[in-house]
Design a protein around this motif. Structure first.
Motif, PDB file in Angstrom:
ATOM      1  N   ASN A 349       0.805  -1.222   0.000  1.00 27.71           N
ATOM      2  CA  ASN A 349       0.000   0.000   0.000  1.00 27.71           C
ATOM      3  C   ASN A 349       0.834   1.265   0.000  1.00 27.71           C
ATOM      4  O   ASN A 349       0.298   2.361   0.023  1.00 27.71           O
ATOM      5  CB  ASN A 349      -0.984   0.020   1.171  1.00 27.71           C
ATOM      6  CG  ASN A 349      -0.301  -0.130   2.514  1.00 27.71           C
ATOM      7  OD1 ASN A 349       0.918  -0.046   2.610  1.00 27.71           O
ATOM      8  ND2 ASN A 349      -1.086  -0.356   3.551  1.00 27.71           N
ATOM      9  N   SER A 350       2.171   1.126  -0.040  1.00 27.87           N
ATOM     10  CA  SER A 350       3.037   2.298  -0.101  1.00 27.87           C
ATOM     11  C   SER A 350       4.451   1.859  -0.444  1.00 27.87           C
ATOM     12  O   SER A 350       4.810   0.678  -0.338  1.00 27.87           O
ATOM     13  CB  SER A 350       3.046   3.054   1.237  1.00 27.87           C
ATOM     14  OG  SER A 350       3.665   2.263   2.238  1.00 27.87           O
ATOM     15  N   ARG A 351       5.247   2.830  -0.865  1.00 27.54           N
ATOM     16  CA  ARG A 351       6.664   2.555  -1.125  1.00 27.54           C
ATOM     17  C   ARG A 351       7.356   2.065   0.148  1.00 27.54           C
ATOM     18  O   ARG A 351       8.193   1.167   0.103  1.00 27.54           O
ATOM     19  CB  ARG A 351       7.337   3.837  -1.625  1.00 27.54           C
ATOM     20  CG  ARG A 351       8.834   3.678  -1.832  1.00 27.54           C
ATOM     21  CD  ARG A 351       9.537   5.010  -1.971  1.00 27.54           C
ATOM     22  NE  ARG A 351       9.052   5.769  -3.105  1.00 27.54           N
ATOM     23  CZ  ARG A 351       9.726   6.763  -3.670  1.00 27.54           C
ATOM     24  NH1 ARG A 351      10.903   7.106  -3.182  1.00 27.54           N
ATOM     25  NH2 ARG A 351       9.231   7.418  -4.689  1.00 27.54           N
ATOM     26  N   GLN A 352       6.986   2.679   1.305  1.00 28.06           N
ATOM     27  CA  GLN A 352       7.618   2.302   2.564  1.00 28.06           C
ATOM     28  C   GLN A 352       7.332   0.848   2.918  1.00 28.06           C
ATOM     29  O   GLN A 352       8.219   0.129   3.391  1.00 28.06           O
ATOM     30  CB  GLN A 352       7.129   3.224   3.682  1.00 28.06           C
ATOM     31  CG  GLN A 352       7.866   3.039   5.006  1.00 28.06           C
ATOM     32  CD  GLN A 352       9.345   3.336   4.885  1.00 28.06           C
ATOM     33  OE1 GLN A 352       9.732   4.349   4.318  1.00 28.06           O
ATOM     34  NE2 GLN A 352      10.165   2.435   5.391  1.00 28.06           N
ATOM     35  N   SER A 353       6.094   0.398   2.683  1.00 25.98           N
ATOM     36  CA  SER A 353       5.767  -1.005   2.965  1.00 25.98           C
ATOM     37  C   SER A 353       6.589  -1.939   2.087  1.00 25.98           C
ATOM     38  O   SER A 353       7.030  -3.005   2.532  1.00 25.98           O
ATOM     39  CB  SER A 353       4.274  -1.242   2.728  1.00 25.98           C
ATOM     40  OG  SER A 353       3.495  -0.501   3.626  1.00 25.98           O
ATOM     41  N   TYR A 354       6.801  -1.532   0.830  1.00 24.77           N
ATOM     42  CA  TYR A 354       7.606  -2.334  -0.085  1.00 24.77           C
ATOM     43  C   TYR A 354       9.042  -2.446   0.409  1.00 24.77           C
ATOM     44  O   TYR A 354       9.628  -3.538   0.457  1.00 24.77           O
ATOM     45  CB  TYR A 354       7.561  -1.706  -1.476  1.00 24.77           C
ATOM     46  CG  TYR A 354       8.559  -2.265  -2.463  1.00 24.77           C
ATOM     47  CD1 TYR A 354       8.448  -3.564  -2.939  1.00 24.77           C
ATOM     48  CD2 TYR A 354       9.618  -1.485  -2.911  1.00 24.77           C
ATOM     49  CE1 TYR A 354       9.364  -4.080  -3.845  1.00 24.77           C
ATOM     50  CE2 TYR A 354      10.554  -1.987  -3.820  1.00 24.77           C
ATOM     51  CZ  TYR A 354      10.420  -3.277  -4.280  1.00 24.77           C
ATOM     52  OH  TYR A 354      11.327  -3.778  -5.165  1.00 24.77           O
ATOM     53  N   TYR A 355       9.632  -1.304   0.793  1.00 23.30           N
ATOM     54  CA  TYR A 355      11.010  -1.319   1.284  1.00 23.30           C
ATOM     55  C   TYR A 355      11.129  -2.102   2.583  1.00 23.30           C
ATOM     56  O   TYR A 355      12.114  -2.830   2.800  1.00 23.30           O
ATOM     57  CB  TYR A 355      11.509   0.109   1.495  1.00 23.30           C
ATOM     58  CG  TYR A 355      11.905   0.821   0.221  1.00 23.30           C
ATOM     59  CD1 TYR A 355      12.671   0.177  -0.745  1.00 23.30           C
ATOM     60  CD2 TYR A 355      11.532   2.128  -0.015  1.00 23.30           C
ATOM     61  CE1 TYR A 355      13.052   0.818  -1.913  1.00 23.30           C
ATOM     62  CE2 TYR A 355      11.884   2.787  -1.171  1.00 23.30           C
ATOM     63  CZ  TYR A 355      12.651   2.113  -2.129  1.00 23.30           C
ATOM     64  OH  TYR A 355      13.013   2.770  -3.291  1.00 23.30           O
ATOM     65  N   ASN A 356      10.133  -1.958   3.455  1.00 22.11           N
ATOM     66  CA  ASN A 356      10.178  -2.704   4.730  1.00 22.11           C
ATOM     67  C   ASN A 356      10.147  -4.207   4.480  1.00 22.11           C
ATOM     68  O   ASN A 356      10.862  -4.969   5.143  1.00 22.11           O
ATOM     69  CB  ASN A 356       8.988  -2.304   5.610  1.00 22.11           C
ATOM     70  CG  ASN A 356       9.137  -0.911   6.198  1.00 22.11           C
ATOM     71  OD1 ASN A 356      10.252  -0.380   6.251  1.00 22.11           O
ATOM     72  ND2 ASN A 356       8.046  -0.331   6.647  1.00 22.11           N
ATOM     73  N   ALA A 357       9.308  -4.643   3.527  1.00 27.49           N
ATOM     74  CA  ALA A 357       9.239  -6.067   3.220  1.00 27.49           C
ATOM     75  C   ALA A 357      10.539  -6.578   2.616  1.00 27.49           C
ATOM     76  O   ALA A 357      11.013  -7.669   2.955  1.00 27.49           O
ATOM     77  CB  ALA A 357       8.079  -6.323   2.254  1.00 27.49           C
ATOM     78  N   ARG A 358      11.134  -5.781   1.730  1.00 32.14           N
ATOM     79  CA  ARG A 358      12.427  -6.170   1.150  1.00 32.14           C
ATOM     80  C   ARG A 358      13.500  -6.294   2.214  1.00 32.14           C
ATOM     81  O   ARG A 358      14.286  -7.245   2.220  1.00 32.14           O
ATOM     82  CB  ARG A 358      12.859  -5.141   0.111  1.00 32.14           C
ATOM     83  CG  ARG A 358      12.128  -5.256  -1.219  1.00 32.14           C
ATOM     84  CD  ARG A 358      12.759  -4.356  -2.255  1.00 32.14           C
ATOM     85  NE  ARG A 358      14.182  -4.657  -2.417  1.00 32.14           N
ATOM     86  CZ  ARG A 358      14.992  -3.979  -3.235  1.00 32.14           C
ATOM     87  NH1 ARG A 358      14.506  -2.976  -3.959  1.00 32.14           N
ATOM     88  NH2 ARG A 358      16.249  -4.300  -3.341  1.00 32.14           N
ATOM     89  N   LYS A 359      13.543  -5.330   3.104  1.00 31.74           N
ATOM     90  CA  LYS A 359      14.553  -5.340   4.163  1.00 31.74           C
ATOM     91  C   LYS A 359      14.387  -6.548   5.064  1.00 31.74           C
ATOM     92  O   LYS A 359      15.357  -7.167   5.495  1.00 31.74           O
ATOM     93  CB  LYS A 359      14.457  -4.057   4.971  1.00 31.74           C
ATOM     94  CG  LYS A 359      15.476  -3.953   6.100  1.00 31.74           C
ATOM     95  CD  LYS A 359      15.311  -2.652   6.842  1.00 31.74           C
ATOM     96  CE  LYS A 359      16.325  -2.569   7.992  1.00 31.74           C
ATOM     97  NZ  LYS A 359      16.190  -1.301   8.755  1.00 31.74           N
ATOM     98  N   ARG A 360      13.153  -6.901   5.332  1.00 33.49           N
ATOM     99  CA  ARG A 360      12.894  -7.997   6.260  1.00 33.49           C
ATOM    100  C   ARG A 360      13.058  -9.359   5.621  1.00 33.49           C
ATOM    101  O   ARG A 360      13.570 -10.288   6.244  1.00 33.49           O
ATOM    102  CB  ARG A 360      11.483  -7.853   6.824  1.00 33.49           C
ATOM    103  CG  ARG A 360      11.071  -9.007   7.691  1.00 33.49           C
ATOM    104  CD  ARG A 360       9.841  -8.676   8.476  1.00 33.49           C
ATOM    105  NE  ARG A 360       9.498  -9.789   9.346  1.00 33.49           N
ATOM    106  CZ  ARG A 360       8.689  -9.712  10.372  1.00 33.49           C
ATOM    107  NH1 ARG A 360       8.173  -8.549  10.686  1.00 33.49           N
ATOM    108  NH2 ARG A 360       8.410 -10.774  11.097  1.00 33.49           N
ATOM    109  N   LEU A 361      12.612  -9.498   4.384  1.00 33.59           N
ATOM    110  CA  LEU A 361      12.517 -10.830   3.766  1.00 33.59           C
ATOM    111  C   LEU A 361      13.614 -11.105   2.771  1.00 33.59           C
ATOM    112  O   LEU A 361      13.818 -12.245   2.396  1.00 33.59           O
ATOM    113  CB  LEU A 361      11.140 -10.988   3.089  1.00 33.59           C
ATOM    114  CG  LEU A 361       9.934 -10.854   3.992  1.00 33.59           C
ATOM    115  CD1 LEU A 361       8.645 -10.930   3.206  1.00 33.59           C
ATOM    116  CD2 LEU A 361       9.954 -11.956   5.065  1.00 33.59           C
TER     117      LEU A 361
END
Length: 361
Positions: A349-361
């Motif tokens: 739902n946002s660029r930040q959510s995308y980056y957070n998922a990449r960082k985590r996974l």
């Protein structure tokens, strides 16, 4: 009668404190902007509680003009002792009671508001009346009642904070595929702000020193501005009707044998999950929740959660892995795509959510 420097300082600091409180209340009450103005109770669940509790400090206005009166000093001390746990409790109960769709969250607000109003009215009347009214048996009884209420308010604040601490560690992991659906960062900030507010207000009024009260009022005014700035930002990002439907669907009794159901049943549930999430691309729904997944697959929410945790790394990790794989494939087909578009077309739902998922996974 001329005022001393300390009395003038107290009058000015109290005027600033009351003015900031009025601004917090009025701005929160009247702040509207599209698209949030159509669903204020959703995007700003605690707006009424914050506005009314902030405006309650109007009872201190008489003390601004009587800084040399003993009764005025006593009114300020009693109000600060009670107002901090009162304001913070009302804010948390009204906001997260609505967010978590809890029952009975309005009752403690009514109780707190009624008793606080009575104590404030007594103090304000005594301040307005000439002479020292707060003395002798009346003064002792008033402060005993205030001390008991302060303990009750402190207990209410601890219950309110417990209400957000318990789900804080599990909501993004177990229920929501996008953390923005639950205001996790705002919840974390509300763990520390009430404690800071409480320490500042109670330490300010501990010995009744006029200079200490004046300094404390200035510091509390700054903290109230911080609360205002936080309250002006919407902390949830989905439609009110949709999320409330999800929350209602998750009100299930947890089965006692969730870990012990047959392996064949687990495989059936796993197959259904993969078909729904991967084949039907349910992961592209940016507000997919565990409740919706369970309901659409036709299985108990707890069983689905067990299968996800045992076989797919948990709901949050599984859904966002699918989204990242989709994003990678989409990027290969569209090399010039920007990050915002890539996130949205992949279910974030946002660029930040995308980056957070990449960082985590």
């Amino acid at each position: 009668m001329p005022y001393s420097f300390q009395e003038l300082l107290l009058s000015v600091s109290l005027a600033v404190y009351v003015a900031v409180s009025v601004v917090v209340g009025v701005v929160r009450w009247g702040h509207k902007c599209a698209p949030y103005d159509q669903h204020l109770d959703y995007y700003y669940p605690g707006w009424r509680g914050l506005a009314l509790s902030a405006l309650s400090n109007l009872s201190l206005i008489p003390a601004i003009f009587l800084p040399n009166e003993t009764d005025a000093i006593l009114q300020i001390r009693m109000t600060l002792i009670l107002s901090s746990p009162f304001l913070c409790s009302v804010l948390i109960f009204s906001y997260f009671g609505k967010v978590l769709n809890l029952s009975g969250w309005r009752r403690p607000i009514y109780l707190l508001s009624a008793t606080y109003s009575i104590m404030s009215a007594i103090a304000m009347v005594c301040t307005i009346m000439p002479g020292t009214q707060m003395q002798g048996a009346f003064l002792r009884g008033y402060f005993i009642a205030g001390g008991v209420l302060a303990l009750v308010y402190l207990f209410s604040l601890s219950m309110a904070m417990r209400m957000i601490i318990m789900p804080l560690s599990r909501f993004s992991e177990e229920s929501f595929s996008n953390p923005d659906d639950f205001p996790e960062q705002y919840a974390k900030s509300l763990i520390y702000i009430p404690l800071l507010h409480l320490v500042m207000s109670w330490s300010t009024t501990y010995n009744g020193n006029v200079a200490a009260i004046s300094f404390g009022l200035f510091m509390l005014s700054i903290l109230n501005v911080i609360i205002l700035l936080g309250a002006l930002s919407p902390h949830r990002a989905v439609e009110v009707e949709r999320l409330e439907e999800e929350l209602r669907a998750e009100k299930e009794k947890v089965p006692q044998d969730a870990e012990a159901f047959p392996q064949e049943r687990k495989e059936e549930i796993l197959c259904s999950i993969r078909n729904y999430v991967e084949d039907k691309q349910a992961y592209l729904d940016s507000h997919l929740t565990l409740g919706k997944l369970s309901r659409d697959c036709g299985f108990n929410r707890t069983y689905v959660s067990v299968v996800l945790n045992d076989n797919l790394g948990g709901f949050f990790n599984y859904v966002n892995r699918c989204r990242l794989q989709h994003a990678e494939a989409y990027r290969q087909e569209h090399p010039d795509v920007d990050v915002d578009e890539l996130a949205l077309v992949s279910g974030f739902n946002s660029r930040q959510s995308y980056y957070n998922a990449r960082k985590r996974l």
